[in-house]
Design a protein around this motif. Structure first.
Motif: not given
Length: 670
Positions: A24-45
């Motif tokens: 549970l500790h690793r699940m709650f803290n996973y997002r903090s390990q990822i660089d989310t400062t990237i602006e304008g991330y795009q994906t087609s769906a």
């Protein structure tokens, strides 16, 4: 490899409780390990829906976006689309449509509000923008119970359920990577705003994409007054977008999708398309375009029904302009309060953006009180000439507010003595109109300045009684208005305003001369887990007032004549203070506070708590020249049907009155 060995179920050196805590500790803290400062991330769906109406009746007309389901003879609909989504901080902020086709009338999407459930932000505190606690955020641990059912290989099976059966919480399970805490796939189920849902998500594999779904399947059920609908919505992300070009809608889009869709249509989808095509060919054998040419039906359904029973919105001028109008005859736009009685409200907005720095916007907010047999409206029109510094010119017109004053009557008694029977005359009530022309500019994020001219006009509700005495029934004033706005902590802190208003001599024939000051401070503090604290305090006073100044009028201390929904100023005001006191005191001192939380009091009550979305506690205090100490306490809640509040007032700590307020919230977020 060492972590995998240590986490094997049969390892004696680590107990199951320790394994559960680690996962549970690793699940709650996973997002903090990822660089989310990237602006304008795009994906087609690629997105698809299939909806079946099992039962329906005319009450479905009141539900936004389902008008076309009632209009259509078909009970099953299917639709597809291709879009490009732009994300910021894990949430889609922009959508570019490429292709769209649907068997619903005019290629509409059935229940488009449901599409937000296809892009939940599972690592944020809320799955959607302002509702549904995410079970994968550490702040929400207090609302959920977790259980590790098994650990197999490098994955763990985590099950969760809410501690309180509330509409803001979900239940389900997730497959979590033990080493990193990354959620591989999950299922979320719940019920919110009259829609029961079950979301099956498969998340991305690495980097920023691991915070977003790679595919989603959503099952929904909607029931309302005998209507029953079920739907399946699907989305596949990260696909190759179609070739550049204008958006395509209708049969041409379906032809293009035949070669672009990443997954094949199901047999149910094909059957619905086939039935739709056969009905079209039966109507017009020589063309693929079908429109009902019955003028009466078109006028009744498309003009009257569509534009009166549902929200009207659209764009114009190559998408530079927009308009939005609330349903004109929808009964869900009524509200009730103890003093105003039943009130109907209507809102309309229109705007046009000339460029990134210049725009024109107008908003009409109108209402009618059946108890007072009285209409009201507010109409601000704003021209923005500097978007960066919020520089704008504004015309504001407020009309219909009722005011009472005894000063006019007292002066007439002094003038005429006992010549008239004053008890038979109605000389107390006046209808006010206020117009203002102002200019505003923000010097920086801390200071803003506003300056303008204000025109006031008071007309007697019973003008014939004034005319019978040979006296004017209309009174006017013109004043210079100045306002200083101070934000001590910048954009996200408290807001302090200092208002000054003084009449200009010679502009109108009125003899009213006055000078007044108002000081106001407000602060809306968002708190974690959908909670909020609202604070407001202020005071105002007249420093000059001649004997011909019959009317006292404060800008920051007045009755809201057009009450709206839960988010439309349900805090920061007095509910039970009679309208006469707002305009009879030479000064006021006021303070208001409210605390909002989804889980407060009623949420813990079985059955009722399940559908309670948010609750508030209110406290208000005022000091006036006639009422030295006025207190007001209140409690309110909102759910998918309505908002309701109970308020109690006191004078000098002695009970004075109690009242009720409610407004319909049904489908307000659709």
């Amino acid at each position: 490899m060492l972590a995998m060995i240590l986490l094997l179920p049969f390892t004696p050196c680590i107990g199951k409780g320790s394994i559960d805590t680690l996962v549970l500790h690793r699940m709650f803290n996973y997002r903090s390990q990822i660089d989310t400062t990237i602006e304008g991330y795009q994906t087609s769906a690629y997105m698809k829906f299939r909806v079946k109406t099992n039962r329906r009746n005319p009450t479905l007309l009141c539900v936004p976006h389902l008008y076309h389901v009632v209009r259509s003879g078909n009970r099953s609909h299917v639709g597809e689309s291709m879009v490009t989504l732009t994300y910021h901080d894990g949430k889609p902020t922009d959508s570019e449509l490429h292709l769209r086709t649907s068997t619903a009338r005019r290629n509409r999407i059935v229940m488009p509000n449901i599409q937000a459930y296809l892009t939940p932000n599972i690592y944020h505190s809320t799955l959607m923008s302002d509702h549904l606690y995410s079970p994968f955020h550490a702040r929400n641990k207090r609302y959920y119970q977790y259980k590790i059912l098994s650990v197999f290989g490098t994955n763990a099976h985590v099950e969760f359920q809410p501690r309180v059966n509330n509409t803001q919480a979900v239940r389900g399970h997730a497959i979590v990577d033990v080493e990193s805490g990354r959620i591989i796939r999950c299922m979320l189920a719940g019920e919110y705003d009259m829609v029961s849902f079950e979301i099956h998500l498969t998340m991305g594999s690495s980097g920023l994409s691991s915070l977003l779904p790679s595919s989603c399947k959503l099952k929904v059920k909607f029931t309302f007054l005998g209507n029953h609908m079920r739907g399946i919505y699907e989305a596949v992300y990260g696909i190759t977008p179609p070739p550049p070009g204008p958006e395509t809608i209708g049969m041409d889009a379906r032809a293009a999708l035949d070669s672009l869709r990443p997954v094949a249509l199901s047999s149910e989808d094909v059957a619905i398309y086939s039935e739709f095509d056969s009905l079209r060919r039966a109507h017009t054998p020589d063309t693929t375009v079908v429109e009902d040419k019955n003028f009466f039906k078109d006028f009744l359904w498309d003009v009257v029904g569509e534009n009166l029973l549902r929200r009207i919105k659209g764009k114009f001028g190559n998408d530079h302009g927009y308009y939005r109008i609330s349903p004109i005859i929808n009964p869900l736009y009524f509200s009730y309060s103890h003093r105003r009685g039943l009130t109907y409200r209507l809102t309309a907005r229109i705007g046009y953006t000339f460029d990134e720095n210049h725009s024109l916007n107008a908003r009409l907010k109108a209402g009618y009180s059946f108890k007072l047999s009285h209409p009201y409206f507010d109409l601000p029109v704003t021209y923005t000439f500097n978007e960066h510094n919020n520089g704008h010119l504004r015309f504001y017109w407020r009309h219909g507010e009722l005011q009472t004053t005894s000063t006019v009557l007292d002066n007439l008694k002094d003038k005429y003595g006992e010549k008239f029977d004053w008890d038979t005359l109605n000389l107390d009530y006046f209808k006010q109109s206020r117009m203002a022309f102002t200019a505003y500019y923000e010097l920086n994020k801390y200071v803003g300045l506003e300056s303008g001219i204000v025109f006031n006009r008071w007309k007697s509700v019973h003008a014939e009684d004034f005319e019978a005495m040979g006296n004017p029934s209309i009174y006017k004033s013109c004043a210079l208005a100045e306002e200083l706005t101070i934000r001590p902590l910048g954009w996200h802190g408290p807001i302090v305003t200092i208002d000054y208003e003084r009449t200009l001599d010679g502009i109108t024939e009125a003899k009213m001369n006055y000078e007044k000051w108002e000081f106001d401070c407000s602060y809306l503090r968002p708190l974690p887990c959908l909670r909020a604290l609202s604070l407001r305090a202020g005071f105002g006073f007249y420093t000059r007032k001649t004997k011909d100044t019959y009317f006292l009028d404060f800008n920051n201390f007045r009755e809201d004549n057009i009450p709206g929904g839960w988010n439309d100023e349900w805090s920061g005001d007095f509910e039970l203070l009679h309208r006469n006191w707002y305009n009879s005191s030479h000064y006021y001192v006021r303070g208001n506070a409210s605390y909002e939380s989804p889980l407060l009091l009623l949420s813990w009550v079985p059955l009722i708590g399940k559908i309670t979305e948010k609750e508030r506690i209110y406290i208000g205090v005022a000091h006036l020249s006639q009422i030295k100490l006025y207190e007001e306490l209140g409690y309110s809640f909102t759910n998918r049907l309505l908002s309701m509040g109970v308020f109690v007032s006191f004078e000098k700590c002695h009970y004075h009155s109690a009242g009720l307020r409610f407004g319909f919230e049904l489908f307000d977020r659709w």
